[in-house]
Write a protein that holds these residues in place. Sequence first.
Motif, PDB file in Angstrom:
ATOM      1  N   ALA A   1       0.831  -1.209   0.000  1.00 11.27           N
ATOM      2  CA  ALA A   1       0.000   0.000   0.000  1.00 11.27           C
ATOM      3  C   ALA A   1       0.861   1.253   0.000  1.00 11.27           C
ATOM      4  CB  ALA A   1      -0.927  -0.018   1.217  1.00 11.27           C
ATOM      5  N   VAL A   2       1.925   1.251   0.808  1.00  9.25           N
ATOM      6  CA  VAL A   2       2.826   2.409   0.858  1.00  9.25           C
ATOM      7  C   VAL A   2       3.503   2.605  -0.491  1.00  9.25           C
ATOM      8  CG1 VAL A   2       4.934   3.296   1.904  1.00  9.25           C
ATOM      9  CG2 VAL A   2       3.173   2.276   3.347  1.00  9.25           C
ATOM     10  N   HIS A   3       3.874   1.509  -1.129  1.00  9.94           N
ATOM     11  CA  HIS A   3       4.507   1.595  -2.446  1.00  9.94           C
ATOM     12  C   HIS A   3       3.613   2.335  -3.435  1.00  9.94           C
ATOM     13  CE1 HIS A   3       5.826   0.255  -6.441  1.00  9.94           C
ATOM     14  NE2 HIS A   3       7.000  -0.030  -5.900  1.00  9.94           N
ATOM     15  N   ASP A   4       2.326   2.086  -3.379  1.00 19.49           N
ATOM     16  CA  ASP A   4       1.388   2.743  -4.295  1.00 19.49           C
ATOM     17  C   ASP A   4       1.124   4.198  -3.907  1.00 19.49           C
ATOM     18  OD1 ASP A   4       1.184   0.359  -5.685  1.00 19.49           O
ATOM     19  OD2 ASP A   4      -0.598  -0.300  -4.577  1.00 19.49           O
ATOM     20  N   LEU A   5       1.221   4.523  -2.627  1.00 15.13           N
ATOM     21  CA  LEU A   5       0.897   5.871  -2.156  1.00 15.13           C
ATOM     22  C   LEU A   5       2.055   6.851  -2.280  1.00 15.13           C
ATOM     23  CD1 LEU A   5      -1.146   4.989   1.071  1.00 15.13           C
ATOM     24  CD2 LEU A   5      -2.042   5.932  -1.070  1.00 15.13           C
ATOM     25  N   ILE A   6       3.279   6.360  -2.258  1.00 11.83           N
ATOM     26  CA  ILE A   6       4.444   7.256  -2.238  1.00 11.83           C
ATOM     27  C   ILE A   6       4.474   8.222  -3.433  1.00 11.83           C
ATOM     28  CG2 ILE A   6       6.955   7.288  -2.568  1.00 11.83           C
ATOM     29  CD1 ILE A   6       7.180   5.061  -0.554  1.00 11.83           C
ATOM     30  N   PRO A   7       4.306   7.777  -4.678  1.00 10.20           N
ATOM     31  CA  PRO A   7       4.384   8.735  -5.792  1.00 10.20           C
ATOM     32  C   PRO A   7       3.380   9.873  -5.679  1.00 10.20           C
ATOM     33  CG  PRO A   7       4.506   6.487  -6.602  1.00 10.20           C
ATOM     34  CD  PRO A   7       4.117   6.395  -5.156  1.00 10.20           C
TER      35      PRO A   7
END
Length: 401
Positions: free
Chosen positions: A239-245
């Motif tokens: 989830a964090v991977h998707d939210l970072i950008p």
Amino acid sequence: MSRRRASLAPARLAPRDVLHTGSAGMRSRPTRVVLSALGIALGIATMIAVIGISASSKQQLLDELDKLGTNMLVVTPGTDLLTGRKIPLAPDAAGRVARIDGVEHVGATGTLPHTVRRSEKIPDTITGGITVQSASQDLPATLRATLRSGTWLNQATGRYPSVVLGDVAARRLGIASAGGQVYIDDQYFTVLGILDPLPLAPEIARSALVGQDVARERLGFDGRPTTVYERSADDRVAAVHDLIPRAVDPRTPRDVGVSDPSAGLRAKAATEGAFSSLLLGLGAVALLVGGVGVANTMIISVLERRYEIGLRRSIGATRGQIRGQFVTESLILSGLGGAAGIVLGALATGVYAVSGGMPWVIPLWAVGGGFAATLAIGTLAGLYPAVRASRLSPTLALHAA
């Protein structure tokens, strides 16, 4: 008549008698036994060593992953599709990442256009492949970095000309411990510490890290990080991977790169046995050659022991008992070679693991499968000689002797 036939029925040999008759030929020819078993031993030793070394290397990678964690992501600038140039991250990119739900630690570095040398007498064109970077104070906690010598930067030392070296940078500069000095941008910096190796951040290992305050005041740092490292809860990594950008650059999230540095180690661990397949094939060929050697030894044994076979047949031994004798001899011969090969393979794996600082791992299935393979080879190698021995005519065998 039925009683007479019952009285002439061949005696059944006990397992102890089968082993005794099967090992008789081996006891009389120990040198031949050693040479015949050697082929089997080398084949099994090769297979055990290949599997053991592969398993030890894989376990080392898994242990390393357990220690370093698989919950770290790295944020880097994206590339402009038209110009091919890197798009800088926002000055507060680290803070934006830290506000994402599930993120536990965030650290940042910023690349500086300077070189690091031992002294001003060394030309600035000799960089040694070392990068000068600013570093935030919480970078060690994010990377799970430890120091081999000295201490990390803090609020006090980060304001003054002080530096922490990665392990590769320290080695290239010839610095073994904290306390020395290096030359950066026409001024000397004191070495506060030297980091231990960081497999998940090799770029840090080749860096000289200074505090963000002194980087701004003396080295012209503009405050924009070039790399942001973050640690999140294990169940929040995707989830964090998707939210970072979207958090770092809400307008153009495609201009933000996010990578998982542990993916390389996981892939390496998953493919650790790929090259081992070729070596296992070579071990199987060696085992097959060893089996051919056993078969050849058994055929010669049958030819040399025709008198013994004829004598045993003339006093009542059945064809089945003759076959059992030579198959047992072949099994014992292969079993001895297999046991020796397992020991040799385990020792080779142990030497390799200890010399490389790896855990010593030998899968039980490899040991069991290797020994089962030797017994199968022994059975196949002994079948033809055993059948040939059982078909010898007692009269002809005694006459030829």
